[in-house]
Write an enzyme that holds these catalytic residues in place. Sequence first.
Site, PDB file in Angstrom:
ATOM      1  N   ARG A 131       0.914  -1.159   0.000  1.00 43.34           N
ATOM      2  CA  ARG A 131       0.000   0.000   0.000  1.00 43.34           C
ATOM      3  C   ARG A 131       0.935   1.185   0.000  1.00 43.34           C
ATOM      4  NH1 ARG A 131      -2.283   4.126  -0.645  1.00 43.34           N
ATOM      5  NH2 ARG A 131      -4.040   4.968   0.536  1.00 43.34           N
ATOM      6  N   HIS A 134       1.875   7.176   1.713  1.00 45.02           N
ATOM      7  CA  HIS A 134       0.760   8.134   1.631  1.00 45.02           C
ATOM      8  C   HIS A 134       0.468   8.707   3.010  1.00 45.02           C
ATOM      9  CE1 HIS A 134      -1.171   4.530   3.230  1.00 45.02           C
ATOM     10  NE2 HIS A 134      -2.165   5.303   3.649  1.00 45.02           N
ATOM     11  N   HIS A 136      -3.113  10.822   5.245  1.00 45.79           N
ATOM     12  CA  HIS A 136      -4.538  11.165   5.174  1.00 45.79           C
ATOM     13  C   HIS A 136      -4.833  12.432   5.959  1.00 45.79           C
ATOM     14  CE1 HIS A 136      -4.943   6.875   4.317  1.00 45.79           C
ATOM     15  NE2 HIS A 136      -4.328   6.626   5.444  1.00 45.79           N
ATOM     16  N   GLU A 140      -5.850   7.025  11.266  1.00 45.25           N
ATOM     17  CA  GLU A 140      -6.051   5.642  10.818  1.00 45.25           C
ATOM     18  C   GLU A 140      -5.751   4.661  11.945  1.00 45.25           C
ATOM     19  OE1 GLU A 140      -4.126   4.410   7.097  1.00 45.25           O
ATOM     20  OE2 GLU A 140      -3.277   2.670   8.126  1.00 45.25           O
ATOM     21  N   HIS A 179       2.853   7.185   5.897  1.00 45.29           N
ATOM     22  CA  HIS A 179       3.082   5.775   6.244  1.00 45.29           C
ATOM     23  C   HIS A 179       2.910   4.857   5.041  1.00 45.29           C
ATOM     24  CE1 HIS A 179      -1.195   6.760   6.879  1.00 45.29           C
ATOM     25  NE2 HIS A 179      -1.458   5.529   6.472  1.00 45.29           N
ATOM     26  N   GLU A 202     -10.396   6.091   1.055  1.00 49.17           N
ATOM     27  CA  GLU A 202      -9.029   5.647   0.775  1.00 49.17           C
ATOM     28  C   GLU A 202      -8.544   6.211  -0.562  1.00 49.17           C
ATOM     29  OE1 GLU A 202      -6.788   4.734   2.964  1.00 49.17           O
ATOM     30  OE2 GLU A 202      -6.195   2.886   1.954  1.00 49.17           O
TER      31      GLU A 202
HETATM   32 MN    MN Z   1      -3.267   4.862   5.438  1.00 47.16          MN
END
Ligand code: MN
Length: 424
Positions: A131, A134, A136, A140, A179, A202
């Site tokens: 993943r 990125h 946010h 999270e 992260h 997401e």
């Molecule tokens: Mn995340």
Amino acid sequence: METPRQLSITDANPASVTQDKLTRRAFLGMGSAALMVAGMVPSLLAAGSEKTDRSRSNPGPHNPSLDSQNPDSVTPPGTDTGGVPTFKYPFSFANKRLYEGGWSREITIRELPISRSMAGVNMRLTAGGVRELHWHTAGEWAIMLYGTARITAIDSDGRSFVSDVKKNDLWYFPAGIPHSIQGLEPDGAEFLLVFDDGNFSEFGTVLLSTSMAHTPREVLSKNFAVAEQAFAGLPNEELFIFQAEVPGALEADRNAAAGSLGKSVRDFAFRPADFPAIKRTKGGEVRIIDSSTFKVSTSIAAAIVTVRPGGLRELHWHPNADEWQYFVSGKGRMTLLATGNRSRTMDFEAGDVGYVPQTLLHYVENTGDTDLVFLEMFKAGAYQDFSLSQWLAHTPPELVMAHLHIDRPTYDAIPKDETVIMPA
Ligand code: MN
Ligand code: MN
């Protein structure tokens, strides 16, 4: 004015007067309850008759597999009055985005309109699947459901955090902390992410790939002090999830990432060994994890609940936050008692998400024959709840009995302390 006598009870013995009043109260209570039921659901009174069976039958088109998963919607309990917006959304309905390296699906306010304060993402990464790096606008919280993964971040001092997480481990990344997550051998990972914003998606995050792709190359060249030519191979669209090589030893990654600045002193992960004491009853167990134990998790609190077959997560409410639920295993049902005399019961099983608005009364009953395990998640630093039993047990008895038309032995039987989970 005295209510007309409903029963012939002798008043000859003065000592029996209190009992007399109680009996009449109890009778009147039953009478009004029966009338209420009669007014609301007449079919109940004829339960078992052929007419009732026909009244409840569904001879037209229907979906037997969904009906069998939702018995309390197909035939609601007689106490349901309806009028409550849906508070269930199965991850099975969520649109899955498939990538080389894994997949992702989410339940936000778009899928479940009642879920205003939190959203969830279920994600799978293969061994080596990433993943991408990125961050946010939302915090999270995560729990590993399967397998193992390596998570990376930097803290607000710029120090590096790298850790490996396995099934039942948690992590928390505050809003704005960058992260990544990568699946490890032998078979990557699957996990649940919970965000402290119902509008979160997401697919609306800040990604390394698109951030670089949409910055002028000459600016990248200046920013990183390398020739523009070095960025010739930059991806021009988002990666989101992609397949990479399985990372090497944890210590090597930690040291390389730490560099001269050193490792972060903050721990963004939380492991079962760190969990506070489990509250156990005959009916099940509950673990509460909030910022009092999981220090970095300042915006999300959790309760991990196990209810044995037939057991009941007792009637309660949360004064400080909405509750976002994820069902891990087993089967259960929940009634949401809303304001304005509205109520609805819905059924849940593994992979379903449930939602309870702040302060509304609810219970969760195990309706299956295996343990029911689910998460109660809150956008709050601290877990808080009120037990209906504890409230009634710590209110003057006569006052409670006058409301409910119950006798003293019934009042005395109400648990005095919060039980959390009642046995079958
Ligand atoms: Mn995340
Ligand atoms: Mn609850």
